[in-house]
Scaffold this motif. Structure first.
Motif, PDB file in Angstrom:
ATOM      1  N   GLN A   1     -50.637 -20.570 -36.881  1.00 21.58           N
ATOM      2  CA  GLN A   1     -50.980 -21.989 -36.792  1.00 21.58           C
ATOM      3  C   GLN A   1     -51.272 -22.426 -35.356  1.00 21.58           C
ATOM      4  O   GLN A   1     -52.288 -23.060 -35.080  1.00 21.58           O
ATOM      5  N   VAL A   2     -50.376 -22.090 -34.441  1.00 14.60           N
ATOM      6  CA  VAL A   2     -50.534 -22.568 -33.069  1.00 14.60           C
ATOM      7  C   VAL A   2     -51.769 -21.951 -32.419  1.00 14.60           C
ATOM      8  O   VAL A   2     -52.430 -22.586 -31.576  1.00 14.60           O
ATOM      9  N   GLN A   3     -52.129 -20.742 -32.828  1.00 19.55           N
ATOM     10  CA  GLN A   3     -53.352 -20.122 -32.296  1.00 19.55           C
ATOM     11  C   GLN A   3     -54.596 -20.795 -32.869  1.00 19.55           C
ATOM     12  O   GLN A   3     -55.564 -21.079 -32.148  1.00 19.55           O
ATOM     13  N   TRP A   4     -54.576 -21.060 -34.166  1.00 17.90           N
ATOM     14  CA  TRP A   4     -55.714 -21.717 -34.815  1.00 17.90           C
ATOM     15  C   TRP A   4     -55.970 -23.092 -34.228  1.00 17.90           C
ATOM     16  O   TRP A   4     -57.100 -23.432 -33.877  1.00 17.90           O
ATOM     17  N   VAL A   5     -54.918 -23.902 -34.095  1.00 16.16           N
ATOM     18  CA  VAL A   5     -55.124 -25.282 -33.661  1.00 16.16           C
ATOM     19  C   VAL A   5     -55.490 -25.351 -32.184  1.00 16.16           C
ATOM     20  O   VAL A   5     -56.255 -26.232 -31.770  1.00 16.16           O
ATOM     21  N   SER A   6     -54.989 -24.432 -31.376  1.00 18.24           N
ATOM     22  CA  SER A   6     -55.341 -24.445 -29.953  1.00 18.24           C
ATOM     23  C   SER A   6     -56.833 -24.167 -29.767  1.00 18.24           C
ATOM     24  O   SER A   6     -57.503 -24.829 -28.957  1.00 18.24           O
ATOM     25  N   ALA A   7     -57.363 -23.207 -30.533  1.00 19.75           N
ATOM     26  CA  ALA A   7     -58.793 -22.907 -30.442  1.00 19.75           C
ATOM     27  C   ALA A   7     -59.631 -24.007 -31.076  1.00 19.75           C
ATOM     28  O   ALA A   7     -60.779 -24.232 -30.672  1.00 19.75           O
ATOM     29  N   LEU A   8     -59.063 -24.709 -32.047  1.00 18.88           N
ATOM     30  CA  LEU A   8     -59.776 -25.810 -32.710  1.00 18.88           C
ATOM     31  C   LEU A   8     -60.004 -26.973 -31.750  1.00 18.88           C
ATOM     32  O   LEU A   8     -61.109 -27.518 -31.677  1.00 18.88           O
ATOM     33  N   ILE A   9     -58.972 -27.346 -30.998  1.00 21.87           N
ATOM     34  CA  ILE A   9     -59.099 -28.536 -30.152  1.00 21.87           C
ATOM     35  C   ILE A   9     -59.519 -28.212 -28.727  1.00 21.87           C
ATOM     36  O   ILE A   9     -59.965 -29.102 -28.001  1.00 21.87           O
ATOM     37  N   HIS A  10     -59.391 -26.924 -28.346  1.00 21.33           N
ATOM     38  CA  HIS A  10     -59.830 -26.502 -27.009  1.00 21.33           C
ATOM     39  C   HIS A  10     -60.619 -25.199 -27.098  1.00 21.33           C
ATOM     40  O   HIS A  10     -60.200 -24.163 -26.562  1.00 21.33           O
TER      41      HIS A  10
ATOM     42  N   LYS B   1     -60.223 -14.589 -32.214  1.00 20.56           N
ATOM     43  CA  LYS B   1     -60.745 -14.281 -33.549  1.00 20.56           C
ATOM     44  C   LYS B   1     -59.618 -14.506 -34.551  1.00 20.56           C
ATOM     45  O   LYS B   1     -58.858 -13.594 -34.885  1.00 20.56           O
ATOM     46  N   ILE B   2     -59.517 -15.743 -35.038  1.00 17.60           N
ATOM     47  CA  ILE B   2     -58.363 -16.131 -35.853  1.00 17.60           C
ATOM     48  C   ILE B   2     -58.310 -15.352 -37.165  1.00 17.60           C
ATOM     49  O   ILE B   2     -57.230 -15.016 -37.657  1.00 17.60           O
ATOM     50  N   GLU B   3     -59.480 -15.028 -37.735  1.00 21.96           N
ATOM     51  CA  GLU B   3     -59.475 -14.281 -38.996  1.00 21.96           C
ATOM     52  C   GLU B   3     -58.785 -12.926 -38.836  1.00 21.96           C
ATOM     53  O   GLU B   3     -58.032 -12.495 -39.725  1.00 21.96           O
ATOM     54  N   GLU B   4     -59.033 -12.265 -37.714  1.00 24.54           N
ATOM     55  CA  GLU B   4     -58.379 -10.980 -37.459  1.00 24.54           C
ATOM     56  C   GLU B   4     -56.885 -11.163 -37.223  1.00 24.54           C
ATOM     57  O   GLU B   4     -56.068 -10.338 -37.645  1.00 24.54           O
ATOM     58  N   LYS B   5     -56.522 -12.251 -36.544  1.00 24.58           N
ATOM     59  CA  LYS B   5     -55.102 -12.558 -36.325  1.00 24.58           C
ATOM     60  C   LYS B   5     -54.382 -12.745 -37.666  1.00 24.58           C
ATOM     61  O   LYS B   5     -53.237 -12.306 -37.848  1.00 24.58           O
ATOM     62  N   VAL B   6     -55.058 -13.414 -38.587  1.00 22.41           N
ATOM     63  CA  VAL B   6     -54.459 -13.683 -39.906  1.00 22.41           C
ATOM     64  C   VAL B   6     -54.260 -12.376 -40.663  1.00 22.41           C
ATOM     65  O   VAL B   6     -53.200 -12.136 -41.256  1.00 22.41           O
ATOM     66  N   LYS B   7     -55.268 -11.525 -40.661  1.00 19.51           N
ATOM     67  CA  LYS B   7     -55.143 -10.235 -41.351  1.00 19.51           C
ATOM     68  C   LYS B   7     -53.986  -9.413 -40.779  1.00 19.51           C
ATOM     69  O   LYS B   7     -53.191  -8.828 -41.529  1.00 19.51           O
ATOM     70  N   THR B   8     -53.908  -9.371 -39.459  1.00 20.24           N
ATOM     71  CA  THR B   8     -52.840  -8.604 -38.808  1.00 20.24           C
ATOM     72  C   THR B   8     -51.478  -9.186 -39.148  1.00 20.24           C
ATOM     73  O   THR B   8     -50.524  -8.443 -39.432  1.00 20.24           O
ATOM     74  N   PHE B   9     -51.369 -10.513 -39.134  1.00 14.24           N
ATOM     75  CA  PHE B   9     -50.093 -11.147 -39.455  1.00 14.24           C
ATOM     76  C   PHE B   9     -49.650 -10.805 -40.877  1.00 14.24           C
ATOM     77  O   PHE B   9     -48.496 -10.427 -41.115  1.00 14.24           O
ATOM     78  N   TYR B  10     -50.552 -10.931 -41.825  1.00 16.84           N
ATOM     79  CA  TYR B  10     -50.182 -10.679 -43.227  1.00 16.84           C
ATOM     80  C   TYR B  10     -49.770  -9.233 -43.445  1.00 16.84           C
ATOM     81  O   TYR B  10     -48.826  -8.953 -44.199  1.00 16.84           O
TER      82      TYR B  10
END
Length: 309
Positions: A260-269, A277-286
């Motif tokens: 979440q904090v990575q997604w929103v930081s890139a969203l607003i800044h 690359k949030i999609e890759e971060k999500v895959k790795t997290f899961y």
């Protein structure tokens, strides 16, 4: 988490989870093996049951208005919950209640460590890795955002359902990630301990958020199309977004806070995080924490706050 001392079995083999958000902690730490009762049913939490099939072995009637005798009959050795409301009843039948509620990142790490100590086995090592990863992510994000001036921090409004005026204020983990990501909370009132704080549209117009993030898919389109919201800067700039939602809402007290904090930081800044690359971060997290390999299509659905197909 509230300072009450309880005695729990070593390596319990059966347990109940009475706090919605903590179910994702349980999945991360144990794969839900041993879970006999839960608040979370497959209709409301379809990703939870997709990602962790063991959830289907638990009775999902441990919710509002549940029968305590039925819960006891399922044989939990420990009950996890967000508060103490069951403590006296459970104590009468010899079941310890572990209150695991948290409101901030620091409390979250403490709660995960506490839960892992109760579960035993491999859980403490998983908790230690997760907490270290969370610290690392927060440090990396704050390294980019801490030096921002107040003027460079957009006013971010977040709510479980912004269109129905259900918002998150200060003294919440939502306020934590807004600040860490380089924003400031447009809702300047405390909503600690209240997930359903209601405000008025007049108040929202007065706050005039620059970014709006809602927990309900479909609401960004409603907000952008409603003339009553038209004077708000976020609407004028078309910066109205749905918060991703997977096993649990990324925004609300589950372990997906890490993404979440990575997604929103890139969203607003986006200028500060051009290579994220949030999609890759999500895959790795899961894969790392929920033992599930997401497809590209599943990532897209989660990012859009939509249920699995």
């Amino acid at each position: 988490m509230n300072g009450t001392a309880v005695e729990v079995p070593v390596n319990p083999t059966t347990y109940a989870d009475g706090w919605y958000a903590h179910n994702e902690v349980t999945i991360m730490l144990t794969g839900a093996r041993g879970l006999v009762a839960t608040h979370c049913d497959p209709k409301r939490f379809p990703w939870m049951y997709r990602v962790c099939p063991a959830m289907s072995s638990a009775t999902s009637t441990f919710g509002d208005g549940f029968n305590f005798e039925d819960l006891v009959a399922l044989g939990p050795q420990v009950i996890f919950d967000s508060d103490d409301k069951l403590r006296d009843k459970a104590k009468e039948v010899g079941i310890p209640v572990v209150a695991c509620n948290f409101q901030t990142y620091d409390e979250m790490k403490k709660s995960i460590t506490l839960s892992a100590q109760v579960f035993g086995g491999n859980a403490p090592a998983t908790a230690e890795k997760y907490n270290a990863d969370l610290d690392e992510v927060l440090s990396a994000v704050k390294a980019q955002t801490d030096s921002l001036t107040d003027d460079a921090r957009p006013a971010v409004m977040h709510g479980a359902s912004v269109y129905t005026l259900t918002l998150d204020g200060t003294e919440t983990i939502i306020d934590d990630w807004i600040k860490a990501a380089g924003g400031r909370n447009a809702v300047d009132q405390s909503t600690k301990g209240n997930a359903q704080a209601q405000f008025t549209l007049e108040q929202i117009i007065a706050w005039n958020p620059e970014v709006i993030i809602t927990g309900e898919a479909g609401e960004p389109e409603q907000i952008l199309a409603d003339s009553a919201w038209a004077s708000i800067k976020a609407v004028q700039d078309k910066k109205v977004y749905v918060n991703p939602k997977g096993v649990f809402g990324w925004d609300r007290y589950g372990v997906e806070e890490l993404v979440q904090v990575q997604w929103v930081s890139a969203l607003i800044h986006p200028d500060l995080f051009p290579n994220l690359k949030i999609e890759e971060k999500v895959k790795t997290f899961y894969k790392t924490y929920l033992n599930y390999s997401l497809t590209d299509d599943e990532v897209k659905l989660i990012m859009a706050g939509k249920d699995p197909q």
